[in-house]
Scaffold this motif. Structure first.
Motif, PDB file in Angstrom:
ATOM      1  N   ARG A 133      18.231 100.195  96.426  1.00  0.00           N
ATOM      2  CA  ARG A 133      17.945  99.347  97.598  1.00  0.00           C
ATOM      3  C   ARG A 133      19.113  99.385  98.576  1.00  0.00           C
ATOM      4  NH1 ARG A 133      17.986  94.981  95.145  1.00  0.00           N
ATOM      5  NH2 ARG A 133      15.812  94.972  94.485  1.00  0.00           N
TER       6      ARG A 133
ATOM      7  N   LEU B  21      17.988  99.784  90.390  1.00  0.00           N
ATOM      8  CA  LEU B  21      17.222  99.567  91.618  1.00  0.00           C
ATOM      9  C   LEU B  21      18.021  98.841  92.689  1.00  0.00           C
ATOM     10  CD1 LEU B  21      13.533  98.769  90.652  1.00  0.00           C
ATOM     11  CD2 LEU B  21      14.462 100.816  91.747  1.00  0.00           C
TER      12      LEU B  21
ATOM     13  N   ASN C 286       8.425  96.308  99.021  1.00  0.00           N
ATOM     14  CA  ASN C 286       8.290  96.205  97.569  1.00  0.00           C
ATOM     15  C   ASN C 286       9.631  96.602  96.951  1.00  0.00           C
ATOM     16  OD1 ASN C 286       5.949  96.005  95.311  1.00  0.00           O
ATOM     17  ND2 ASN C 286       7.576  97.367  94.631  1.00  0.00           N
ATOM     18  N   ASP C 287      10.441  95.595  96.617  1.00  0.00           N
ATOM     19  CA  ASP C 287      11.744  95.878  96.012  1.00  0.00           C
ATOM     20  C   ASP C 287      11.794  95.424  94.560  1.00  0.00           C
ATOM     21  OD1 ASP C 287      11.738  93.176  96.465  1.00  0.00           O
ATOM     22  OD2 ASP C 287      13.568  93.134  97.681  1.00  0.00           O
TER      23      ASP C 287
ATOM     24  N   ASP D 112       7.818 100.168 100.617  1.00  0.00           N
ATOM     25  CA  ASP D 112       9.143 100.757 100.525  1.00  0.00           C
ATOM     26  C   ASP D 112      10.139  99.693 100.090  1.00  0.00           C
ATOM     27  OD1 ASP D 112      10.255 103.616 101.475  1.00  0.00           O
ATOM     28  OD2 ASP D 112      11.828 102.121 101.713  1.00  0.00           O
ATOM     29  N   ILE D 113      11.262 100.170  99.545  1.00  0.00           N
ATOM     30  CA  ILE D 113      12.302  99.273  99.047  1.00  0.00           C
ATOM     31  C   ILE D 113      13.281  98.852 100.137  1.00  0.00           C
ATOM     32  CG2 ILE D 113      13.969 101.077  98.408  1.00  0.00           C
ATOM     33  CD1 ILE D 113      14.393  99.534  95.764  1.00  0.00           C
TER      34      ILE D 113
ATOM     35  N   TYR E   7       7.167 102.909  87.333  1.00  0.00           N
ATOM     36  CA  TYR E   7       6.278 103.007  88.490  1.00  0.00           C
ATOM     37  C   TYR E   7       5.082 103.915  88.208  1.00  0.00           C
ATOM     38  CZ  TYR E   7       9.494 100.508  91.590  1.00  0.00           C
ATOM     39  OH  TYR E   7      10.279  99.558  92.185  1.00  0.00           O
TER      40      TYR E   7
END
Length: 244
Positions: A7, A3, A114-115, A90-91, A147
């Motif tokens: 990002r 992730l 939302n990371d 969104d990241i 998710y």
């Protein structure tokens, strides 16, 4: 890929060419998307999905909606007339900034970072609808599985998740390349030959895996259909999943 990589890459894509990164189409790179044309594709997507939900006897009006991976707000804006509140997450901060700048809604959309590898900022049963398409495919498989489980957790009982996923590669030249080439080679080609600002991965989730994941987390697939033809190189399926 993890992730942190996602990002980093989507922050760069969101900074340099957000609309094209959200919806990769010929002739639209380098800021060439017309904003109204771009937003109209979101309305087409939501209206197509609403028609499918209606045929399944499911609601097309909601109190709270989560647009997961909202990007520049293409789908958030299309969902807004159908909901009391839309939360777009969104990241990538630059994507959220673009979404806020383009927002033409009546003020019922919130764009939220939302990371995290989950949706822990939202309580159980908070949303009537979770909507996510052209998003999960760009994540590593463990993140997708996590998710998907979170989508069901944040849905109220009886709530619906609308999820679009590539379920198999098409028999095209590009599809075959993705089937045999390692991602590090594809990533190199995207950055150095195609001059992408950052690479975009594509992760396929076979239908059987989707069925098992939904069963494991209390989701019932109540409908599925061939997704809109955003690309000829992946066979994409859109699912309507009801939380038990």
């Amino acid at each position: 890929m993890n992730l942190n990589d996602v990002r980093r890459d989507w922050t760069k894509l969101g900074t340099e060419d957000p609309l094209w990164a959200v919806l990769v189409q010929p002739g639209k790179r380098g800021g060439r998307w017309d904003v109204e044309e771009f937003l109209a594709t979101g309305r087409t997507d939501v209206e197509e999905t609403a028609g499918q939900l209606r045929r399944l006897g499911l609601p097309t009006r909601w109190e709270r909606v989560l647009d997961f991976g909202c990007g520049a707000g293409r789908l958030s804006q299309a969902l807004a007339p159908h909901a009391d509140e839309v939360v777009g997450v969104d990241i990538a901060p630059p994507m959220l900034e673009t979404a806020r700048q383009l927002d033409q809604s009546a003020g019922n959309i919130r764009f939220v970072l939302n990371d995290a590898p989950d949706l822990s900022q939202f309580p159980d049963g908070h949303f009537d609808l979770v909507y996510s398409t052209l998003v999960l495919q760009h994540l590593p498989r463990p993140a997708i599985d996590g998710y998907l489980a979170e989508f069901l957790r944040v849905l109220r009982p009886g709530g619906i998740a609308v999820v679009g996923l590539p379920t198999e590669l098409a028999r095209t030249a590009k599809g075959l390349i993705w089937q045999v080439a390692p991602f590090r080679l594809i990533s190199w080609a995207q950055r150095h030959l195609l001059k992408y600002p950052a690479p975009m991965t594509m992760t396929v989730v076979p239908h059987g895996d989707m069925v098992r994941l939904m069963d494991a987390h209390g989701g019932d697939i109540v409908g599925q259909w061939r997704d809109l033809p955003y690309s000829e190189d992946w066979i994409c399926t859109r699912y309507a999943v009801r939380r038990a």
